[in-house]
Design a protein around this motif. Structure first.
Motif, PDB file in Angstrom:
ATOM      1  N   UNK A 127      27.498  56.197  46.728  1.00 13.40           N
ATOM      2  CA  UNK A 127      27.751  54.768  46.935  1.00 13.40           C
ATOM      3  C   UNK A 127      27.718  54.010  45.605  1.00 13.40           C
ATOM      4  N   UNK A 128      26.730  54.363  44.760  1.00 17.27           N
ATOM      5  CA  UNK A 128      26.635  53.688  43.461  1.00 17.27           C
ATOM      6  C   UNK A 128      27.868  53.959  42.612  1.00 17.27           C
ATOM      7  N   UNK A 129      28.329  55.210  42.637  1.00 23.12           N
ATOM      8  CA  UNK A 129      29.524  55.563  41.870  1.00 23.12           C
ATOM      9  C   UNK A 129      30.737  54.813  42.400  1.00 23.12           C
ATOM     10  N   UNK A 130      30.850  54.742  43.721  1.00 21.80           N
ATOM     11  CA  UNK A 130      31.969  54.023  44.326  1.00 21.80           C
ATOM     12  C   UNK A 130      31.913  52.544  43.976  1.00 21.80           C
ATOM     13  N   UNK A 131      30.698  51.974  43.991  1.00 21.74           N
ATOM     14  CA  UNK A 131      30.546  50.566  43.640  1.00 21.74           C
ATOM     15  C   UNK A 131      30.962  50.318  42.186  1.00 21.74           C
ATOM     16  N   UNK A 132      30.538  51.224  41.286  1.00 20.53           N
ATOM     17  CA  UNK A 132      30.924  51.071  39.880  1.00 20.53           C
ATOM     18  C   UNK A 132      32.424  51.230  39.706  1.00 20.53           C
ATOM     19  N   UNK A 133      33.003  52.219  40.409  1.00 16.12           N
ATOM     20  CA  UNK A 133      34.452  52.423  40.315  1.00 16.12           C
ATOM     21  C   UNK A 133      35.206  51.210  40.854  1.00 16.12           C
ATOM     22  N   UNK A 134      34.718  50.658  41.962  1.00 18.34           N
ATOM     23  CA  UNK A 134      35.366  49.480  42.536  1.00 18.34           C
ATOM     24  C   UNK A 134      35.277  48.291  41.588  1.00 18.34           C
ATOM     25  N   UNK A 135      34.103  48.138  40.959  1.00 24.04           N
ATOM     26  CA  UNK A 135      33.932  47.032  40.011  1.00 24.04           C
ATOM     27  C   UNK A 135      34.883  47.198  38.823  1.00 24.04           C
ATOM     28  N   UNK A 136      35.004  48.441  38.346  1.00 24.25           N
ATOM     29  CA  UNK A 136      35.912  48.694  37.226  1.00 24.25           C
ATOM     30  C   UNK A 136      37.356  48.448  37.640  1.00 24.25           C
ATOM     31  N   UNK A 137      37.696  48.881  38.866  1.00 24.50           N
ATOM     32  CA  UNK A 137      39.055  48.670  39.360  1.00 24.50           C
ATOM     33  C   UNK A 137      39.351  47.186  39.521  1.00 24.50           C
ATOM     34  N   UNK A 139      37.967  44.766  37.894  1.00 24.42           N
ATOM     35  CA  UNK A 139      38.088  44.189  36.554  1.00 24.42           C
ATOM     36  C   UNK A 139      39.453  44.484  35.959  1.00 24.42           C
ATOM     37  N   UNK A 140      39.948  45.712  36.183  1.00 23.49           N
ATOM     38  CA  UNK A 140      41.262  46.082  35.660  1.00 23.49           C
ATOM     39  C   UNK A 140      42.365  45.295  36.361  1.00 23.49           C
ATOM     40  N   UNK A 141      42.223  45.127  37.678  1.00 25.15           N
ATOM     41  CA  UNK A 141      43.211  44.333  38.416  1.00 25.15           C
ATOM     42  C   UNK A 141      43.202  42.889  37.921  1.00 25.15           C
ATOM     43  N   UNK A 142      41.999  42.338  37.720  1.00 28.88           N
ATOM     44  CA  UNK A 142      41.897  40.964  37.231  1.00 28.88           C
ATOM     45  C   UNK A 142      42.532  40.837  35.846  1.00 28.88           C
ATOM     46  N   UNK A 143      42.305  41.855  34.988  1.00 25.87           N
ATOM     47  CA  UNK A 143      42.877  41.823  33.640  1.00 25.87           C
ATOM     48  C   UNK A 143      44.400  41.845  33.707  1.00 25.87           C
ATOM     49  N   UNK A 144      44.933  42.724  34.554  1.00 29.22           N
ATOM     50  CA  UNK A 144      46.387  42.829  34.658  1.00 29.22           C
ATOM     51  C   UNK A 144      47.003  41.582  35.285  1.00 29.22           C
ATOM     52  N   UNK A 145      46.302  41.016  36.282  1.00 26.78           N
ATOM     53  CA  UNK A 145      46.797  39.780  36.888  1.00 26.78           C
ATOM     54  C   UNK A 145      46.808  38.656  35.852  1.00 26.78           C
ATOM     55  N   UNK A 146      45.751  38.621  35.029  1.00 27.24           N
ATOM     56  CA  UNK A 146      45.699  37.604  33.982  1.00 27.24           C
ATOM     57  C   UNK A 146      46.860  37.783  33.010  1.00 27.24           C
ATOM     58  N   UNK A 147      47.104  39.026  32.603  1.00 32.66           N
ATOM     59  CA  UNK A 147      48.222  39.292  31.701  1.00 32.66           C
ATOM     60  C   UNK A 147      49.550  38.891  32.348  1.00 32.66           C
ATOM     61  N   UNK A 148      49.679  39.197  33.656  1.00 25.74           N
ATOM     62  CA  UNK A 148      50.909  38.837  34.365  1.00 25.74           C
ATOM     63  C   UNK A 148      51.090  37.322  34.422  1.00 25.74           C
ATOM     64  N   UNK A 149      49.992  36.600  34.694  1.00 29.24           N
ATOM     65  CA  UNK A 149      50.076  35.151  34.758  1.00 29.24           C
ATOM     66  C   UNK A 149      50.396  34.558  33.387  1.00 29.24           C
ATOM     67  N   UNK A 150      49.797  35.130  32.354  1.00 29.41           N
ATOM     68  CA  UNK A 150      50.086  34.643  31.001  1.00 29.41           C
ATOM     69  C   UNK A 150      51.559  34.865  30.672  1.00 29.41           C
ATOM     70  N   UNK A 151      52.052  36.078  30.984  1.00 26.27           N
ATOM     71  CA  UNK A 151      53.464  36.380  30.719  1.00 26.27           C
ATOM     72  C   UNK A 151      54.370  35.441  31.513  1.00 26.27           C
ATOM     73  N   UNK A 152      53.988  35.187  32.763  1.00 26.98           N
ATOM     74  CA  UNK A 152      54.768  34.278  33.604  1.00 26.98           C
ATOM     75  C   UNK A 152      54.777  32.871  33.014  1.00 26.98           C
ATOM     76  N   UNK A 153      53.602  32.400  32.590  1.00 22.34           N
ATOM     77  CA  UNK A 153      53.517  31.056  32.018  1.00 22.34           C
ATOM     78  C   UNK A 153      54.328  30.954  30.727  1.00 22.34           C
ATOM     79  N   UNK A 154      54.252  31.994  29.899  1.00 24.03           N
ATOM     80  CA  UNK A 154      55.010  31.989  28.649  1.00 24.03           C
ATOM     81  C   UNK A 154      56.504  31.945  28.939  1.00 24.03           C
ATOM     82  N   UNK A 155      56.930  32.732  29.942  1.00 22.39           N
ATOM     83  CA  UNK A 155      58.351  32.755  30.309  1.00 22.39           C
ATOM     84  C   UNK A 155      58.809  31.391  30.805  1.00 22.39           C
ATOM     85  N   UNK A 156      57.982  30.766  31.649  1.00 23.03           N
ATOM     86  CA  UNK A 156      58.324  29.444  32.173  1.00 23.03           C
ATOM     87  C   UNK A 156      58.434  28.439  31.033  1.00 23.03           C
TER      88      UNK A 156
END
Length: 367
Positions: A127-137, A139-156
């Motif tokens: 469970x602890x490993x799954x929780x850490x993996x989920x937290x890392x995932x 964080x990675x999703x949030x990072x990619x979404x942020x990059x996507x939003x930044x790219x979108x804003x720059x394009x606009x």
């Protein structure tokens, strides 16, 4: 890898000794001879990985200890195995209902205790490993979404700047109007008639969309768009087509994605209808009243305010006090009365935005 820590809690010294001797060859062992001591050890950091808890203890029973553990931020996830001489089915049912992961009755069988402890430690580690993996995932999703939003804003912004390069008098117009729209929408959101549509998410989308309100100007010929003087009636008809040109371009972009893009839906509404008037005398469709999309009504106020305070080849900038008077006269004619009232309530905020994003001398005389 460090050894797991097991906390054993029992008021009987002999039971503590038996369990400690059984477990110490495999795990780090903590011992408590009361419920209070068990709580103290369980809530220290790092918390134990597993607790073996006797039920029948004086002062504080195992049931009460478990209830307090589940309420503790430090120990609410630590698995607890009840070890007790109480072997009635209802006793086991009560323990499991309180959140115990297992129930072992006395007399103890060493092999069974070791097997149960091993199983629940493995489950906890998983469970602890799954929780850490989920937290890392996450964080990675949030990072990619942020990059996507930044790219979108720059394009606009790049697209909006492209339109701006065709009309070099607008300067920081797109930044100012975006801030005006956000300020006005947040103020209007407090009104019952707008609260449903103007939640924080939609306000963000409208603000992002506002940057594209004049994207259709890229389709207007230079001799009209850049004419240093008043347009003829024929030229004005061509100039007015920028609203539909922009809306059509955005609609085609949405069609190319093959899926809905919420902010572009607002962008199309704004591009097409921000020159409509509340009384129906605007263009391109002559919409009136609430038939004009709310995002476009917000944009209309922002666009006119900025046009009035800005210098053009055919006019000087208008002082803020005069802008207020001119716009007030358009209540119920050009503008939605409720939104105009909101603008008047936050008029100084609009003036501050204009000062913050000046076009060289565009706002110098607007004080």
């Amino acid at each position: 890898m460090s050894r797991s820590t097991v906390l054993i809690a029992d008021d009987n010294p002999e039971n503590l000794t038996v369990l400690a001797e059984l477990l110490c060859g495999h795990y780090q062992v903590l011992a408590a001879n009361s419920g209070a001591r068990a709580l103290e050890l369980a809530t220290q950091q790092p918390a134990p990985d597993l607790i073996l808890l006797d039920i029948m203890m004086p002062a504080m029973s195992g049931y009460e200890v478990l209830q307090r553990l589940r309420a503790s931020p430090q120990a609410h996830d630590v698995p607890v195995i009840f070890i007790t001489a109480m072997n009635a089915a209802e006793d086991e049912q009560r323990g499991l209902a309180l959140g115990a992961v297992d129930y072992i009755t006395k007399p103890l069988h060493p092999a069974i205790v070791l097997a149960r402890v091993h199983t629940h430690l493995e489950l906890k580690h998983a469970r602890d490993l799954l929780r850490r993996d989920n937290a890392a995932l996450e964080a990675e999703i949030a990072r990619r979404m942020h990059e996507s939003h930044v790219a979108q804003d720059v394009t606009i912004r790049a697209l909006a700047r492209l339109a701006e390069t065709r009309d070099n008098e607008t300067g920081n117009h797109i930044l100012r109007t975006q801030e005006y729209v956000l300020t006005l929408a947040r103020r209007a959101a407090a009104l019952p008639g707008f609260a449903g549509e103007l939640d924080a998410h939609n306000i963000g989308l409208i603000g992002k969309s506002a940057l594209l309100h004049d994207i259709g100007k890229v389709g207007i010929p230079d001799h009209i768009l850049l004419k240093p003087g008043k347009l003829t009636a024929e030229e004005w008809e061509v100039m007015k087509t920028h609203a539909r040109l922009g809306a059509d371009a955005i609609a085609r972009a949405v069609a190319d994605t093959h899926e809905p893009v919420p902010f572009l839906a607002y962008a199309r509404e704004i591009a097409l209808h921000h020159h409509e008037r509340w009384d129906g005398s605007g263009y391109p469709d002559g919409l009136a009243g609430d038939a004009i999309p709310l995002a476009a009504r917000l944009m209309a106020l922002a666009d006119v305010f900025d046009a009035l305070i800005s210098r053009r080849v055919y006019k000087p900038p208008m002082p803020f006090a005069q802008v207020r008077e001119v716009m007030a006269r358009e209540r119920g004619r050009h503008f939605d009365p409720r939104l105009l009232d909101c603008l008047m309530d936050c008029f100084e905020a609009f003036c501050d935005i204009a000062r913050r994003y000046p076009d060289g001398q565009a706002c110098d005389a607007a004080g």
